[in-house]
Design an enzyme around this catalytic site. Structure first.
Site, PDB file in Angstrom:
ATOM      1  N   HIS A  69       0.851  -1.188   0.000  1.00  0.00           N
ATOM      2  CA  HIS A  69       0.000   0.000   0.000  1.00  0.00           C
ATOM      3  C   HIS A  69       0.890   1.242   0.000  1.00  0.00           C
ATOM      4  O   HIS A  69       1.679   1.452   0.916  1.00  0.00           O
ATOM      5  CB  HIS A  69      -0.941  -0.014   1.204  1.00  0.00           C
ATOM      6  CG  HIS A  69      -1.978  -1.085   1.092  1.00  0.00           C
ATOM      7  ND1 HIS A  69      -2.377  -1.864   2.149  1.00  0.00           N
ATOM      8  CD2 HIS A  69      -2.692  -1.521   0.014  1.00  0.00           C
ATOM      9  CE1 HIS A  69      -3.302  -2.729   1.733  1.00  0.00           C
ATOM     10  NE2 HIS A  69      -3.507  -2.539   0.448  1.00  0.00           N
ATOM     11  N   GLU A  85       1.714   3.815   2.945  1.00  0.00           N
ATOM     12  CA  GLU A  85       2.222   3.314   4.228  1.00  0.00           C
ATOM     13  C   GLU A  85       3.749   3.395   4.255  1.00  0.00           C
ATOM     14  O   GLU A  85       4.454   2.387   4.324  1.00  0.00           O
ATOM     15  CB  GLU A  85       1.675   1.889   4.443  1.00  0.00           C
ATOM     16  CG  GLU A  85       0.148   1.898   4.534  1.00  0.00           C
ATOM     17  CD  GLU A  85      -0.521   0.531   4.366  1.00  0.00           C
ATOM     18  OE1 GLU A  85       0.167  -0.498   4.418  1.00  0.00           O
ATOM     19  OE2 GLU A  85      -1.762   0.503   4.188  1.00  0.00           O
ATOM     20  N   ARG A  94      -3.304   4.549  -2.103  1.00  0.00           N
ATOM     21  CA  ARG A  94      -3.111   3.219  -1.522  1.00  0.00           C
ATOM     22  C   ARG A  94      -2.885   2.140  -2.589  1.00  0.00           C
ATOM     23  O   ARG A  94      -2.076   1.242  -2.431  1.00  0.00           O
ATOM     24  CB  ARG A  94      -4.363   2.885  -0.706  1.00  0.00           C
ATOM     25  CG  ARG A  94      -4.549   1.424  -0.317  1.00  0.00           C
ATOM     26  CD  ARG A  94      -5.840   1.300   0.488  1.00  0.00           C
ATOM     27  NE  ARG A  94      -6.314  -0.051   0.634  1.00  0.00           N
ATOM     28  CZ  ARG A  94      -6.180  -0.796   1.741  1.00  0.00           C
ATOM     29  NH1 ARG A  94      -5.542  -0.308   2.774  1.00  0.00           N
ATOM     30  NH2 ARG A  94      -6.673  -2.005   1.799  1.00  0.00           N
ATOM     31  N   HIS A 110       2.793  -3.671   6.642  1.00  0.00           N
ATOM     32  CA  HIS A 110       1.845  -2.581   6.391  1.00  0.00           C
ATOM     33  C   HIS A 110       1.926  -1.597   7.552  1.00  0.00           C
ATOM     34  O   HIS A 110       2.674  -1.785   8.501  1.00  0.00           O
ATOM     35  CB  HIS A 110       0.411  -3.134   6.299  1.00  0.00           C
ATOM     36  CG  HIS A 110       0.138  -3.929   5.067  1.00  0.00           C
ATOM     37  ND1 HIS A 110      -0.665  -3.484   4.060  1.00  0.00           N
ATOM     38  CD2 HIS A 110       0.566  -5.161   4.677  1.00  0.00           C
ATOM     39  CE1 HIS A 110      -0.735  -4.378   3.099  1.00  0.00           C
ATOM     40  NE2 HIS A 110       0.001  -5.418   3.450  1.00  0.00           N
ATOM     41  N   GLU A 128       1.140  -4.784  10.984  1.00  0.00           N
ATOM     42  CA  GLU A 128       0.718  -3.388  10.871  1.00  0.00           C
ATOM     43  C   GLU A 128       1.638  -2.619  11.799  1.00  0.00           C
ATOM     44  O   GLU A 128       1.534  -2.726  13.020  1.00  0.00           O
ATOM     45  CB  GLU A 128      -0.743  -3.205  11.305  1.00  0.00           C
ATOM     46  CG  GLU A 128      -1.752  -3.902  10.424  1.00  0.00           C
ATOM     47  CD  GLU A 128      -2.068  -3.142   9.144  1.00  0.00           C
ATOM     48  OE1 GLU A 128      -1.575  -2.009   8.966  1.00  0.00           O
ATOM     49  OE2 GLU A 128      -2.808  -3.704   8.322  1.00  0.00           O
TER      50      GLU A 128
HETATM   51  C1  BHK Z   1      -3.577  -7.087   6.254  1.00  0.00           C
HETATM   52  C2  BHK Z   1      -3.240  -8.339   5.787  1.00  0.00           C
HETATM   53  C3  BHK Z   1      -4.193  -9.126   5.184  1.00  0.00           C
HETATM   54  C4  BHK Z   1      -5.471  -8.636   5.025  1.00  0.00           C
HETATM   55  C5  BHK Z   1      -5.803  -7.396   5.483  1.00  0.00           C
HETATM   56  C6  BHK Z   1      -4.872  -6.621   6.106  1.00  0.00           C
HETATM   57  C7  BHK Z   1      -5.246  -5.304   6.631  1.00  0.00           C
HETATM   58  C8  BHK Z   1      -4.795  -4.198   5.733  1.00  0.00           C
HETATM   59  C9  BHK Z   1      -5.560  -4.188   4.443  1.00  0.00           C
HETATM   60  O1  BHK Z   1      -5.065  -4.735   3.472  1.00  0.00           O
HETATM   61  O2  BHK Z   1      -6.660  -3.631   4.403  1.00  0.00           O
HETATM   62  C10 BHK Z   1      -5.027  -2.896   6.410  1.00  0.00           C
HETATM   63  C11 BHK Z   1      -4.198  -1.853   5.779  1.00  0.00           C
HETATM   64  O3  BHK Z   1      -3.755  -1.914   4.683  1.00  0.00           O
HETATM   65  C12 BHK Z   1      -3.760  -0.747   6.515  1.00  0.00           C
HETATM   66  O4  BHK Z   1      -2.445  -1.075   6.559  1.00  0.00           O
HETATM   67 ZN    ZN Z   2      -1.776  -1.711   4.134  1.00  0.00          ZN
END
Ligand code: BHK
Ligand code: ZN
Length: 424
Positions: free
Chosen positions: A179, A182, A242, A311, A385
């Site tokens: 993303h 991030e 994103r 992330h 995260e």
């Molecule tokens: C992480 C790994 C697997 C599935 C979902 C997530 C949460 C992540 C997302 O893909 O929505 C949350 C996010 O980016 C904020 O970092």
């Molecule tokens: Zn993310």
């Protein structure tokens, strides 16, 4: 005259949106099912121009929304009318953005003058790619750069391979920057690359022993097009991008969520079919060249034992599944490993991470990379995260990069050691 005023008001609105001064991030605490329902409606309506930094899930989890200055008054009123409590998390996004940008410009100048690389700074794609070349050149006995394909906009996708030799040794995958916004994930991965290299060179445990058994593949920028986009200008529209940058069926909306596009319950609940949504899953599984390149690389290699993806933000260490609430077959072991890893992380600066399955800690998510990896037999699959829990969100100040990276390293190295000690 009336028309004149209308035109003026329109211009003022456009002007305000361009300047972006006064955008706030609100932290909203839903207290009932009704609140959740109202917020979900807000989230679905892309035309409101709200930027959800975290999704609407349940009353347990706050929802962070960046609200453009022009909408602030209306949204706050709307929340008050509906008795939905909120606090102001970031008072003026522009201030943080300006500071971030100033620091980057100043740092680039310093790096140019001193011909050095500052790990406590954010960098653009070219600088990260140059850093990788320098690192490879300085550690050519250990590191090589693998080009795994090109992006939608034709940029190279690089993976750093750390190996002491041997054919297709069991391997560990770590990626960052899926993303684009991030930024702490890219910056952490940069620091990690250097750390692994220097620990090996200086023979510091446990790196040499890990690398005697396994190769490490580290992808610092998994979404190069998106990352370049976030550096394009001061505007929030770019900095908080994103997704990927591919064209979609809707000419107004670009990009696919690269963490919803994997062939893991693709199309199920926990992703959107709306090209304008932040979690748009794309037209088909692996429609995105970036996902395809990584999936092919991992499949062709065939001997990955661990898959980790970085992330931000929320301070979580998660394991599969995301697509369903039932326990993964290895849930007990994965929970144990994640708990120990988060303890190791905590031991450094006291940063607290929560541990759990994706489904139960964040939300239902289909088409996610960790689920894909796990379903293909890569047992030790985890998603991080990183910092923070919301004070700065995606605008984590650069002076937190090194401490974030260092504590993350404690968790990663615990997991890597564990994977070495538990062959399967
Ligand atoms: C992480 C790994 C697997 C599935 C979902 C997530 C949460 C992540 C997302 O893909 O929505 C949350 C996010 O980016 C904020 O970092
Ligand atoms: Zn993310």
């Amino acid at each position: 005259m009336r028309h004149y005023i209308a035109v003026f008001a329109l211009l003022a609105a456009v002007y305000c949106e361009e300047v972006f001064n006064g955008d706030q991030v609100l932290r909203i605490h839903a207290e009932s099912k009704k609140h959740i329902q109202i917020l979900k409606e807000l989230e679905r309506d892309v035309d409101f121009g709200l930027d959800f930094w975290t999704n609407v899930v349940s009353t347990e989890l706050p929802v962070d929304i960046r609200v453009p200055h022009a909408r602030l008054y209306a949204i706050k009123n709307f929340l008050k009318e509906n008795n939905i409590p909120f606090t102001v998390m970031i008072n003026n996004v522009k201030e943080l953005l300006d500071r971030e940008r100033e620091e980057m410009v100043h740092n680039a100048e310093m790096e140019r003058k001193t011909k050095s690389f500052n790990f406590a700074a954010y960098h653009d794609l070219d600088t990260i790619y140059n850093f990788m070349d320098t690192l490879v050149a300085n550690h050519s006995n250990l590191i090589s750069k693998v080009n795994i394909g090109s992006t939608y906009e034709n940029r190279h996708m690089y993976v750093l391979k750390f190996s002491t030799g041997g054919e297709k040794k069991p391997a560990i995958w770590i990626d960052a920057g899926v993303h684009a916004r991030e930024w702490i994930s890219h910056a952490t991965a940069v620091w990690l690359a250097d750390r692994i290299a220097t620990d090996f060179k200086e023979n510091r445990t446990p790196v040499p022993s890990i690398l005697s058994q396994m190769d490490i593949y580290l992808m610092i920028v998994a979404n190069p097009d998106g990352y370049v986009f976030t550096h394009r200008s001061l505007s929030e529209f770019y900095r908080f991008w994103r997704k990927s940058r591919s064209a979609t069926s809707n000419p107004k909306c670009h990009g696919v969520d690269l963490n919803r596009n994997w062939d893991a319950e693709f199309g199920g609940p926990g992703a959107s079919d709306d090209p304008c949504a932040e979690d748009y899953r794309g037209p088909s599984a692996q429609s995105e060249i970036e996902v395809k390149n990584i999936a092919n690389f991992i499949t062709d290699h065939g001997n990955f034992k661990s898959f980790m993806t970085l992330h931000s933000y929320k301070q979580l260490l998660m394991y599969p599944y995301g697509y369903v609430g039932t326990d993964a077959p290895d849930r007990t072991e994965l929970h144990d490993v994640a708990t120990q890893a988060s303890k190791a992380l905590n031991s450094w600066h006291g940063t607290v991470y929560k541990v759990g399955s994706i489904f139960h800690t964040i939300e239902q998510a289909s088409g996610a990379s960790v689920d894909w990896a796990y379903l293909r037999g890569i047992k030790y699959s985890f998603a991080f995260e990183l910092r923070d829990t919301g004070e700065y969100g995606f605008l984590l100040p650069a002076d937190q990069i090194v401490s974030t990276a260092r504590e993350t390293w404690f968790a990663l190295r615990y997991i890597m050691q564990y994977v070495c000690d538990h062959p399967y």
